[in-house]
Design an enzyme around this catalytic site. Sequence first.
Site, PDB file in Angstrom:
ATOM      1  N   LEU B 232       0.816  -1.217   0.000  1.00  0.00           N
ATOM      2  CA  LEU B 232       0.000   0.000   0.000  1.00  0.00           C
ATOM      3  C   LEU B 232       0.852   1.271   0.000  1.00  0.00           C
ATOM      4  O   LEU B 232       1.738   1.435   0.831  1.00  0.00           O
ATOM      5  CB  LEU B 232      -0.897  -0.006   1.251  1.00  0.00           C
ATOM      6  CG  LEU B 232      -1.848   1.184   1.366  1.00  0.00           C
ATOM      7  CD1 LEU B 232      -2.864   1.160   0.243  1.00  0.00           C
ATOM      8  CD2 LEU B 232      -2.518   1.184   2.723  1.00  0.00           C
ATOM      9  N   ASP B 233       0.560   2.162  -0.924  1.00  0.00           N
ATOM     10  CA  ASP B 233       1.213   3.478  -0.987  1.00  0.00           C
ATOM     11  C   ASP B 233       2.720   3.400  -1.170  1.00  0.00           C
ATOM     12  O   ASP B 233       3.442   4.345  -0.855  1.00  0.00           O
ATOM     13  CB  ASP B 233       0.894   4.310   0.270  1.00  0.00           C
ATOM     14  CG  ASP B 233      -0.586   4.605   0.381  1.00  0.00           C
ATOM     15  OD1 ASP B 233      -1.274   4.582  -0.658  1.00  0.00           O
ATOM     16  OD2 ASP B 233      -1.054   4.865   1.496  1.00  0.00           O
TER      17      ASP B 233
END
Lengths: 289, 289, 289, 289
Positions: B232-233
């Site tokens: 994520l991210d």
Amino acid sequence: MSTAIAHAAILLIHCPDRKGLVAAVTRFLAEHNGNILEIDQHVDKAHNVFFMRAKWDLEGFELPENRIAEEFQQAIAEPLDLTWQLYFTKNIPRMAVFVSKYAHCLHDVLARYSSGEWTVEIPLIISNHEDLRPLAEKYDIDYHHIPVTRDTKPQAEQLQLELLREHDIDFIVLARYMQILTADFVAKYPARIINIHHSFLPAFPGAKPYHSAYNKGVKVIGATSHYVTEKLDEGPIIEQDVIHVNHRHAVEDLVRKGRDLEKIVLSRAIWNHLQRKTLVFENRTIVFR
Amino acid sequence: MSTAIAHAAILLIHCPDRKGLVAAVTRFLAEHNGNILEIDQHVDKAHNVFFMRAKWDLEGFELPENRIAEEFQQAIAEPLDLTWQLYFTKNIPRMAVFVSKYAHCLHDVLARYSSGEWTVEIPLIISNHEDLRPLAEKYDIDYHHIPVTRDTKPQAEQLQLELLREHDIDFIVLARYMQILTADFVAKYPARIINIHHSFLPAFPGAKPYHSAYNKGVKVIGATSHYVTEKLDEGPIIEQDVIHVNHRHAVEDLVRKGRDLEKIVLSRAIWNHLQRKTLVFENRTIVFR
Amino acid sequence: MSTAIAHAAILLIHCPDRKGLVAAVTRFLAEHNGNILEIDQHVDKAHNVFFMRAKWDLEGFELPENRIAEEFQQAIAEPLDLTWQLYFTKNIPRMAVFVSKYAHCLHDVLARYSSGEWTVEIPLIISNHEDLRPLAEKYDIDYHHIPVTRDTKPQAEQLQLELLREHDIDFIVLARYMQILTADFVAKYPARIINIHHSFLPAFPGAKPYHSAYNKGVKVIGATSHYVTEKLDEGPIIEQDVIHVNHRHAVEDLVRKGRDLEKIVLSRAIWNHLQRKTLVFENRTIVFR
Amino acid sequence: MSTAIAHAAILLIHCPDRKGLVAAVTRFLAEHNGNILEIDQHVDKAHNVFFMRAKWDLEGFELPENRIAEEFQQAIAEPLDLTWQLYFTKNIPRMAVFVSKYAHCLHDVLARYSSGEWTVEIPLIISNHEDLRPLAEKYDIDYHHIPVTRDTKPQAEQLQLELLREHDIDFIVLARYMQILTADFVAKYPARIINIHHSFLPAFPGAKPYHSAYNKGVKVIGATSHYVTEKLDEGPIIEQDVIHVNHRHAVEDLVRKGRDLEKIVLSRAIWNHLQRKTLVFENRTIVFR
């Protein structure tokens, strides 16, 4: 890009665009076992002109340095009608700085020079005032005070030109030098005089641009570094940058904030010039990456 | 660069760096009478990898379109061990947009789409909420509401994947889609899912970055568009931009100012993806000029 | 700043500077138990003028709304010779949009309007072309096509003025409207017509600024939003922003990049106008924070 | 803002927010015939705290300078429960600079100092290396080489503290000083030690942020100036700025570009500190305009 290569060559090229130019130049380098370090090209479609910069390692290059120009001319440039310049990184450019009373750009130039950020020699500072002599002396650089008035400008420029020749100067930086050079002087250093103007040109040319910016109420101010041509503040732009301002900023605040812009923008222009990344064409500056 | 060329081809290449690569590729194009429209290359010296993008006009190119891949593979790619992708500009990419409740990025995407700024088809919008259906309907685009909870995510993603297949989707844009995609889903669209995160990554990953930025008292906020990976991210960044803020800005001001950043940054990333200017390597994105 | 206050009042003040002005105004608010939400002031030392904006909550304010103006005039403004304007946030401004053929600014304005980012009503769009009618219809807004030629401009402006009156319009946004308004028209909406110009004024006024920027070889392009006065492109600037460009950008690239600047800069100017944060003085715009 | 006023006073205030605070403070100044030069206030709604900075001319002020503090305390601060600081511009702050081996920030600080841009005294430079002694000598400033190792840090800090006392130092600037100060040391100069960190904090704290930025592939790099607290790189941020980069920039390019950011960001933080425009609250810095 790395500047750690001990000895490299740089070619700057332009010519009418046609097919096969990149192939021809890169094949020339490959055939002599050249290791390309940096390469960039651009086609100006409006003028149908091709531009290219190539930098390659001379270590292992199978043409002796003193034969590169001739071979390139015969094998590539003549058949393809290229206009070109060749530089060797071992030849360190010699730069003169012209100043008047403002110290910030000269401070910044000398800080970069003395800390080795730039590969350049600065043997000469010329000024129409005495003010910055102590700063030049801190760095042990020749400082010549040559006063300039309207009447004495021709003689003053003669003195300047002699100093430039004596010191074997390659290019000149006007670090907030407040005198206008004559067309004759400029013609002797084409695309080799770099000025910093304290506005976002073409807005606010001429004197007192911060006052003009204040009166106009702009919300952004800028600085512009450009090669000097005979038309004041109209030479080809190398670098520009800006900063936001607002109605609270008095003229003196614009001056203060602008100083930081000026020195940074000027230094970026000098950097690009030193890297042989600039090429002037039709009053615009190609700045290779 | 001009997008006015009716039909062009684009090659994206990477391989271990060595001498002669630019010469080999450009000679291939020149030998078949190719007119190079755009060319850019880069050497990652840390990894010793060569990257190149070339775009050329197919008008007058002497290889038939359906033989380019094979010829390039035999003549150039195999001998030189290149990894490459070939695109034709006549094949218009098909893009799906995933959204939740925030409208600003979707508004911006659809405005560009409908005014012809991008050469793309957008046949499908998927959301975990009903809120943006009216906006999709303004532009006559299929809108599918697929609710997602922790328990139903696998089934929801199955439905999403079926819709993507049905609509023959090439790549996905997460326009402030507030659900995390599973690694399985992401693996089906490698370097083909573009997200916009509302912070200057790697600062403030995860939820509520504007609150974190406020609490930290930063003087600059940002937005980041990146390809989605299973972490994520943390996917490779395509585009980032920032804006100055100060202590006066409450969280809601950061949110308001950030919206403009988000939509502009996302649109630049999509533009680069559509132009086939992006190439992912070692979790970094090469963005050719 | 929070826009969540249900009902607030805003005072905009200017007058010759002297001691005690802030004290007098803030005491007036304090004496009536006013809770100041936002306050900003500025002294233009060059002109010796004091400017102030105060916003306060009407909840708990001990003067009835309809007596504030009179009381303030008698107790403060008359004795101190203030020029002032009073606004109530419950009165939602009514805005007309003038457009020609370019959609990007109108798209952006309508997206913000429809998503509730702005507290404004947009009942009317006027254009000298038919092109953007479908976009207006998506948002159910009256769209009037009023062609304008040199000869018919007076009659066209009469029609425009009637529509503005009918729709009870407070201010006008020229969202890339390509006609010059007459001085008569402008005089009816002083500091109430907001234009977006696609250059960094005062550089490149007039038509085709991106072409001029390209020819000049600037390294930065800009956009400027300003109040319209009778002098074309010389009205007081509300907002400006810029973006870096280089020699690779063709005119069409400048146009594409400029579109994003234009819409963002225009939207910031509209935001400030709607917040009653702007005050024009001597052709400069005070933009309170 | 003008710094030309010969002698002015500055009040920095914070307290729980309530009605009438601006009125009370400005009335105090007005009653003693004070001419306000600059005034700014802010309400942190999240914490319900009021902040204010007022600067006024002491020429014509009817309270003697040595009675202002007492009168203000009795008449205003005590009744209203204000926390406050009072400064007189005639008292020129004395600043020490701590450096290691990098010269660029020290160059910039000394250039501003010697050209009179700042109203400050710099009597002392401390370093854990000898490298920058020649630069200090150019400006005739005491340079003390105090080596620091893990084991000798307490003794080294004792020597530093003695030098700071001897030179009557008000605040310290860490101009790329590569040692971590102990919590004990920091506690002696609360909100009076200014550091420059070479990243956009909170991204990339700690050592080698340019390497981390390169590896992460960010498209923007930054610099952060903050007050030093006992938590490394987590003190309240005074100033940040950024610059765009791309995949072509090697770590050494980031370092080179970052240097310009670092020196400019540090200088802006020092400027704000010198103007008494900063106030730390809950690990965030209020920077008055």
